[in-house]
Design a protein around this motif. Structure first.
Motif, PDB file in Angstrom:
ATOM      1  N   THR A   1       0.845  -1.186   0.000  1.00 21.23           N
ATOM      2  CA  THR A   1       0.000   0.000   0.000  1.00 21.23           C
ATOM      3  C   THR A   1       0.885   1.242   0.000  1.00 21.23           C
ATOM      4  O   THR A   1       2.100   1.163   0.193  1.00 21.23           O
ATOM      5  N   ARG A   2       0.252   2.358  -0.153  1.00 19.31           N
ATOM      6  CA  ARG A   2       0.973   3.635  -0.114  1.00 19.31           C
ATOM      7  C   ARG A   2       1.698   3.815   1.225  1.00 19.31           C
ATOM      8  O   ARG A   2       2.771   4.393   1.288  1.00 19.31           O
ATOM      9  N   ASN A   3       1.122   3.287   2.290  1.00 24.26           N
ATOM     10  CA  ASN A   3       1.740   3.379   3.609  1.00 24.26           C
ATOM     11  C   ASN A   3       3.050   2.614   3.709  1.00 24.26           C
ATOM     12  O   ASN A   3       3.868   2.893   4.581  1.00 24.26           O
ATOM     13  N   ASP A   4       3.258   1.625   2.827  1.00 22.85           N
ATOM     14  CA  ASP A   4       4.492   0.840   2.816  1.00 22.85           C
ATOM     15  C   ASP A   4       5.626   1.551   2.074  1.00 22.85           C
ATOM     16  O   ASP A   4       6.778   1.141   2.181  1.00 22.85           O
ATOM     17  N   MET A   5       5.279   2.581   1.326  1.00 22.34           N
ATOM     18  CA  MET A   5       6.269   3.277   0.502  1.00 22.34           C
ATOM     19  C   MET A   5       7.127   4.210   1.359  1.00 22.34           C
ATOM     20  O   MET A   5       6.677   4.680   2.397  1.00 22.34           O
ATOM     21  N   PRO A   6       8.350   4.494   0.897  1.00 17.62           N
ATOM     22  CA  PRO A   6       9.144   5.524   1.570  1.00 17.62           C
ATOM     23  C   PRO A   6       8.371   6.846   1.533  1.00 17.62           C
ATOM     24  O   PRO A   6       7.690   7.139   0.538  1.00 17.62           O
ATOM     25  N   PRO A   7       8.450   7.652   2.592  1.00 15.06           N
ATOM     26  CA  PRO A   7       7.659   8.887   2.655  1.00 15.06           C
ATOM     27  C   PRO A   7       7.832   9.811   1.442  1.00 15.06           C
ATOM     28  O   PRO A   7       6.849  10.359   0.948  1.00 15.06           O
ATOM     29  N   SER A   8       9.051   9.947   0.951  1.00 16.67           N
ATOM     30  CA  SER A   8       9.261  10.847  -0.194  1.00 16.67           C
ATOM     31  C   SER A   8       8.565  10.320  -1.443  1.00 16.67           C
ATOM     32  O   SER A   8       8.027  11.088  -2.241  1.00 16.67           O
ATOM     33  N   ARG A   9       8.543   9.010  -1.618  1.00 17.15           N
ATOM     34  CA  ARG A   9       7.887   8.416  -2.789  1.00 17.15           C
ATOM     35  C   ARG A   9       6.372   8.442  -2.619  1.00 17.15           C
ATOM     36  O   ARG A   9       5.634   8.675  -3.560  1.00 17.15           O
ATOM     37  N   ALA A  10       5.903   8.195  -1.407  1.00 13.88           N
ATOM     38  CA  ALA A  10       4.458   8.214  -1.143  1.00 13.88           C
ATOM     39  C   ALA A  10       3.882   9.599  -1.402  1.00 13.88           C
ATOM     40  O   ALA A  10       2.763   9.730  -1.910  1.00 13.88           O
ATOM     41  N   ALA A  11       4.645  10.639  -1.088  1.00 15.84           N
ATOM     42  CA  ALA A  11       4.170  12.008  -1.301  1.00 15.84           C
ATOM     43  C   ALA A  11       4.000  12.311  -2.790  1.00 15.84           C
ATOM     44  O   ALA A  11       3.142  13.103  -3.170  1.00 15.84           O
ATOM     45  N   ALA A  12       4.797  11.656  -3.633  1.00 19.56           N
ATOM     46  CA  ALA A  12       4.733  11.908  -5.071  1.00 19.56           C
ATOM     47  C   ALA A  12       3.806  10.923  -5.798  1.00 19.56           C
ATOM     48  O   ALA A  12       3.549  11.076  -6.991  1.00 19.56           O
ATOM     49  N   TYR A  13       3.307   9.922  -5.093  1.00 16.46           N
ATOM     50  CA  TYR A  13       2.465   8.895  -5.705  1.00 16.46           C
ATOM     51  C   TYR A  13       1.124   9.468  -6.138  1.00 16.46           C
ATOM     52  O   TYR A  13       0.433  10.119  -5.365  1.00 16.46           O
ATOM     53  N   SER A  14       0.770   9.204  -7.388  1.00 16.19           N
ATOM     54  CA  SER A  14      -0.495   9.688  -7.930  1.00 16.19           C
ATOM     55  C   SER A  14      -1.477   8.528  -8.054  1.00 16.19           C
ATOM     56  O   SER A  14      -1.195   7.548  -8.747  1.00 16.19           O
ATOM     57  N   THR A  15      -2.617   8.639  -7.422  1.00 14.40           N
ATOM     58  CA  THR A  15      -3.624   7.581  -7.503  1.00 14.40           C
ATOM     59  C   THR A  15      -4.354   7.611  -8.839  1.00 14.40           C
ATOM     60  O   THR A  15      -5.035   6.650  -9.192  1.00 14.40           O
ATOM     61  N   GLY A  16      -4.212   8.680  -9.588  1.00 13.97           N
ATOM     62  CA  GLY A  16      -4.912   8.843 -10.857  1.00 13.97           C
ATOM     63  C   GLY A  16      -4.549   7.822 -11.915  1.00 13.97           C
ATOM     64  O   GLY A  16      -5.360   7.512 -12.785  1.00 13.97           O
ATOM     65  N   ARG A  17      -3.350   7.275 -11.857  1.00 16.68           N
ATOM     66  CA  ARG A  17      -2.924   6.293 -12.858  1.00 16.68           C
ATOM     67  C   ARG A  17      -3.452   4.901 -12.565  1.00 16.68           C
ATOM     68  O   ARG A  17      -3.441   4.033 -13.431  1.00 16.68           O
ATOM     69  N   GLY A  18      -3.852   4.671 -11.329  1.00 16.58           N
ATOM     70  CA  GLY A  18      -4.363   3.356 -10.961  1.00 16.58           C
ATOM     71  C   GLY A  18      -3.279   2.305 -10.801  1.00 16.58           C
ATOM     72  O   GLY A  18      -3.550   1.111 -10.928  1.00 16.58           O
ATOM     73  N   SER A  19      -2.063   2.733 -10.507  1.00 15.63           N
ATOM     74  CA  SER A  19      -0.964   1.790 -10.331  1.00 15.63           C
ATOM     75  C   SER A  19      -1.109   1.018  -9.037  1.00 15.63           C
ATOM     76  O   SER A  19      -1.493   1.576  -8.012  1.00 15.63           O
ATOM     77  N   LYS A  20      -0.784  -0.267  -9.103  1.00 18.29           N
ATOM     78  CA  LYS A  20      -0.675  -1.072  -7.894  1.00 18.29           C
ATOM     79  C   LYS A  20       0.784  -1.012  -7.452  1.00 18.29           C
ATOM     80  O   LYS A  20       1.693  -0.855  -8.255  1.00 18.29           O
ATOM     81  N   ILE A  21       0.987  -1.173  -6.157  1.00 17.63           N
ATOM     82  CA  ILE A  21       2.310  -1.081  -5.556  1.00 17.63           C
ATOM     83  C   ILE A  21       2.744  -2.489  -5.157  1.00 17.63           C
ATOM     84  O   ILE A  21       1.990  -3.213  -4.493  1.00 17.63           O
ATOM     85  N   PHE A  22       3.953  -2.868  -5.553  1.00 21.36           N
ATOM     86  CA  PHE A  22       4.486  -4.184  -5.220  1.00 21.36           C
ATOM     87  C   PHE A  22       5.876  -4.041  -4.611  1.00 21.36           C
ATOM     88  O   PHE A  22       6.650  -3.164  -5.006  1.00 21.36           O
ATOM     89  N   PHE A  23       6.182  -4.947  -3.671  1.00 22.14           N
ATOM     90  CA  PHE A  23       7.487  -4.974  -3.018  1.00 22.14           C
ATOM     91  C   PHE A  23       8.067  -6.379  -3.081  1.00 22.14           C
ATOM     92  O   PHE A  23       7.319  -7.358  -3.075  1.00 22.14           O
ATOM     93  N   LYS A  24       9.394  -6.429  -3.107  1.00 21.78           N
ATOM     94  CA  LYS A  24      10.085  -7.712  -3.038  1.00 21.78           C
ATOM     95  C   LYS A  24      11.299  -7.556  -2.147  1.00 21.78           C
ATOM     96  O   LYS A  24      12.076  -6.611  -2.303  1.00 21.78           O
ATOM     97  N   GLN A  25      11.455  -8.489  -1.194  1.00 21.62           N
ATOM     98  CA  GLN A  25      12.645  -8.502  -0.360  1.00 21.62           C
ATOM     99  C   GLN A  25      13.805  -9.064  -1.189  1.00 21.62           C
ATOM    100  O   GLN A  25      13.653 -10.059  -1.885  1.00 21.62           O
TER     101      GLN A  25
END
Length: 70
Positions: free
Chosen positions: A38-62
């Motif tokens: 989710t947006r909450n999992d993103m680094p704060p600087s990236r979350a601030a720039a994240y646009s919900t308008g594109r409809g992108s899903k967020i994925f993470f991998k260790q």
């Protein structure tokens, strides 16, 4: 091949987690070890720039070891 290369470069740079945004191919990333986040999992600087308008899903991998790639 491109994803494996990106994972190796990230590990070499000291990263331990990779984040991607995608508007398509959700299953492809899940099959390759990513988990949906989710947006909450993103680094704060990236979350601030994240646009919900594109409809992108967020994925993470260790990223643990180069041996785990591929």
């Amino acid at each position: 091949a491109l994803l494996s290369y990106m994972e190796r470069v990230a590990l070499a740079a000291g990263a331990r987690r990779m984040m991607i945004l995608s508007t398509v191919s959700f299953e492809w990333f899940l099959e390759r070890g990513f988990r949906e986040g989710t947006r909450n999992d993103m680094p704060p600087s990236r979350a601030a720039a994240y646009s919900t308008g594109r409809g992108s899903k967020i994925f993470f991998k260790q990223l643990n070891s180069p041996r785990a790639i591929d």
